[in-house]
Design a protein around this motif. Structure first.
Motif, PDB file in Angstrom:
ATOM      1  N   GLU A 184      13.040   9.636  24.870  1.00  0.00           N
ATOM      2  CA  GLU A 184      14.159   8.899  25.447  1.00  0.00           C
ATOM      3  C   GLU A 184      14.823   8.003  24.397  1.00  0.00           C
ATOM      4  N   TYR A 185      14.869   8.506  23.166  1.00  0.00           N
ATOM      5  CA  TYR A 185      15.502   7.796  22.063  1.00  0.00           C
ATOM      6  C   TYR A 185      16.464   8.717  21.339  1.00  0.00           C
ATOM      7  N   ILE A 186      17.499   8.108  20.762  1.00  0.00           N
ATOM      8  CA  ILE A 186      18.444   8.825  19.914  1.00  0.00           C
ATOM      9  C   ILE A 186      18.375   8.190  18.530  1.00  0.00           C
ATOM     10  N   PHE A 187      18.379   9.023  17.502  1.00  0.00           N
ATOM     11  CA  PHE A 187      18.390   8.552  16.124  1.00  0.00           C
ATOM     12  C   PHE A 187      19.832   8.596  15.628  1.00  0.00           C
ATOM     13  N   CYS A 188      20.359   7.463  15.202  1.00  0.00           N
ATOM     14  CA  CYS A 188      21.716   7.411  14.660  1.00  0.00           C
ATOM     15  C   CYS A 188      21.816   8.425  13.528  1.00  0.00           C
ATOM     16  N   PRO A 189      22.823   9.314  13.549  1.00  0.00           N
ATOM     17  CA  PRO A 189      22.905  10.365  12.541  1.00  0.00           C
ATOM     18  C   PRO A 189      23.238   9.861  11.143  1.00  0.00           C
ATOM     19  N   ILE A 190      23.735   8.644  11.020  1.00  0.00           N
ATOM     20  CA  ILE A 190      24.102   8.122   9.701  1.00  0.00           C
ATOM     21  C   ILE A 190      23.045   7.181   9.139  1.00  0.00           C
ATOM     22  N   HIS A 191      22.486   6.302   9.977  1.00  0.00           N
ATOM     23  CA  HIS A 191      21.596   5.252   9.484  1.00  0.00           C
ATOM     24  C   HIS A 191      20.160   5.385   9.967  1.00  0.00           C
ATOM     25  N   ASP A 192      19.898   6.390  10.798  1.00  0.00           N
ATOM     26  CA  ASP A 192      18.560   6.651  11.309  1.00  0.00           C
ATOM     27  C   ASP A 192      17.992   5.517  12.152  1.00  0.00           C
ATOM     28  N   TRP A 193      18.875   4.654  12.692  1.00  0.00           N
ATOM     29  CA  TRP A 193      18.412   3.641  13.621  1.00  0.00           C
ATOM     30  C   TRP A 193      17.937   4.341  14.884  1.00  0.00           C
ATOM     31  N   ILE A 194      16.897   3.824  15.494  1.00  0.00           N
ATOM     32  CA  ILE A 194      16.360   4.400  16.723  1.00  0.00           C
ATOM     33  C   ILE A 194      16.871   3.566  17.898  1.00  0.00           C
ATOM     34  N   ILE A 195      17.538   4.240  18.845  1.00  0.00           N
ATOM     35  CA  ILE A 195      18.179   3.548  19.966  1.00  0.00           C
ATOM     36  C   ILE A 195      17.655   4.116  21.275  1.00  0.00           C
ATOM     37  N   SER A 196      17.244   3.243  22.170  1.00  0.00           N
ATOM     38  CA  SER A 196      16.740   3.656  23.479  1.00  0.00           C
ATOM     39  C   SER A 196      17.879   4.212  24.324  1.00  0.00           C
ATOM     40  N   LEU A 197      17.672   5.390  24.899  1.00  0.00           N
ATOM     41  CA  LEU A 197      18.646   5.955  25.824  1.00  0.00           C
ATOM     42  C   LEU A 197      18.518   5.328  27.216  1.00  0.00           C
ATOM     43  N   ILE A 198      17.476   4.544  27.435  1.00  0.00           N
ATOM     44  CA  ILE A 198      17.275   3.877  28.718  1.00  0.00           C
ATOM     45  C   ILE A 198      18.084   2.582  28.800  1.00  0.00           C
ATOM     46  N   ASP A 199      17.933   1.716  27.794  1.00  0.00           N
ATOM     47  CA  ASP A 199      18.597   0.411  27.854  1.00  0.00           C
ATOM     48  C   ASP A 199      19.553   0.138  26.688  1.00  0.00           C
ATOM     49  N   GLY A 200      19.674   1.073  25.745  1.00  0.00           N
ATOM     50  CA  GLY A 200      20.599   0.923  24.630  1.00  0.00           C
ATOM     51  C   GLY A 200      20.128   0.020  23.514  1.00  0.00           C
ATOM     52  N   LYS A 201      18.911  -0.488  23.592  1.00  0.00           N
ATOM     53  CA  LYS A 201      18.417  -1.415  22.566  1.00  0.00           C
ATOM     54  C   LYS A 201      17.978  -0.667  21.310  1.00  0.00           C
ATOM     55  N   VAL A 202      18.376  -1.215  20.171  1.00  0.00           N
ATOM     56  CA  VAL A 202      17.947  -0.700  18.875  1.00  0.00           C
ATOM     57  C   VAL A 202      16.509  -1.150  18.660  1.00  0.00           C
ATOM     58  N   GLN A 203      15.691  -0.243  18.170  1.00  0.00           N
ATOM     59  CA  GLN A 203      14.274  -0.533  17.968  1.00  0.00           C
ATOM     60  C   GLN A 203      14.045  -1.246  16.631  1.00  0.00           C
ATOM     61  N   ALA A 204      13.062  -2.159  16.613  1.00  0.00           N
ATOM     62  CA  ALA A 204      12.707  -2.931  15.419  1.00  0.00           C
ATOM     63  C   ALA A 204      12.286  -1.979  14.301  1.00  0.00           C
ATOM     64  N   PRO A 205      12.556  -2.308  13.073  1.00  0.00           N
ATOM     65  CA  PRO A 205      12.976  -3.618  12.574  1.00  0.00           C
ATOM     66  C   PRO A 205      14.493  -3.845  12.647  1.00  0.00           C
ATOM     67  N   ASP A 206      15.255  -2.832  13.053  1.00  0.00           N
ATOM     68  CA  ASP A 206      16.706  -2.998  13.162  1.00  0.00           C
ATOM     69  C   ASP A 206      17.032  -3.738  14.457  1.00  0.00           C
ATOM     70  N   ARG A 207      18.277  -4.220  14.579  1.00  0.00           N
ATOM     71  CA  ARG A 207      18.658  -5.000  15.755  1.00  0.00           C
ATOM     72  C   ARG A 207      20.022  -4.579  16.265  1.00  0.00           C
ATOM     73  N   GLY A 208      20.241  -4.819  17.538  1.00  0.00           N
ATOM     74  CA  GLY A 208      21.520  -4.538  18.161  1.00  0.00           C
ATOM     75  C   GLY A 208      21.322  -3.791  19.460  1.00  0.00           C
ATOM     76  N   SER A 209      22.432  -3.408  20.062  1.00  0.00           N
ATOM     77  CA  SER A 209      22.355  -2.632  21.297  1.00  0.00           C
ATOM     78  C   SER A 209      23.653  -1.855  21.489  1.00  0.00           C
ATOM     79  N   VAL A 210      23.559  -0.861  22.349  1.00  0.00           N
ATOM     80  CA  VAL A 210      24.680   0.011  22.681  1.00  0.00           C
ATOM     81  C   VAL A 210      24.860  -0.052  24.197  1.00  0.00           C
ATOM     82  N   GLN A 211      26.110  -0.070  24.648  1.00  0.00           N
ATOM     83  CA  GLN A 211      26.410  -0.052  26.078  1.00  0.00           C
ATOM     84  C   GLN A 211      25.884   1.243  26.703  1.00  0.00           C
TER      85      GLN A 211
END
Length: 106
Positions: A64-91
């Protein structure tokens, strides 16, 4: 952006490929929609929160995660939160599946 809980049909369930992002325009917003391997459909804004962006529909899905194709950030498809150590969120956007119809709740 304010959302009013309006149901918008965006796709037929059986036409959504598994584990591959599909892009739909809702108003002026690009929405990335994913049918996961467990059959659940998730939706989020099609833009990485990284300052340089990235189209999330082009990313690699794992569970239930998507890896950003450019920066390899891991983002939850459930709540949009970027996984540590990176930070941020997606609507994220609620999805309802009724029969073969997939609705985005706007």
């Amino acid at each position: 952006m304010i959302h009013n809980g309006i149901r918008i049909k965006i796709a037929d369930y059986n036409q959504l490929p598994s584990m591959v992002g599909q892009v739909f325009m809702v108003g002026q917003e690009e929405i990335a929609v994913f049918r996961l391997s467990n059959g659940i459909v998730r939706a989020l804004k099609n833009k990485s929160p990284h300052p340089k962006g990235g189209k999330l529909a082009d990313g690699l899905v794992s569970g239930e995660y998507i890896f950003c194709p450019i920066h390899d950030w891991i983002i939850s498809l459930i709540d949009g939160k970027v996984q540590a150590p990176d930070r941020g969120s997606v609507q994220t956007y609620p999805i309802e599946v009724e029969g073969n119809n997939v609705y985005l709740i706007w």
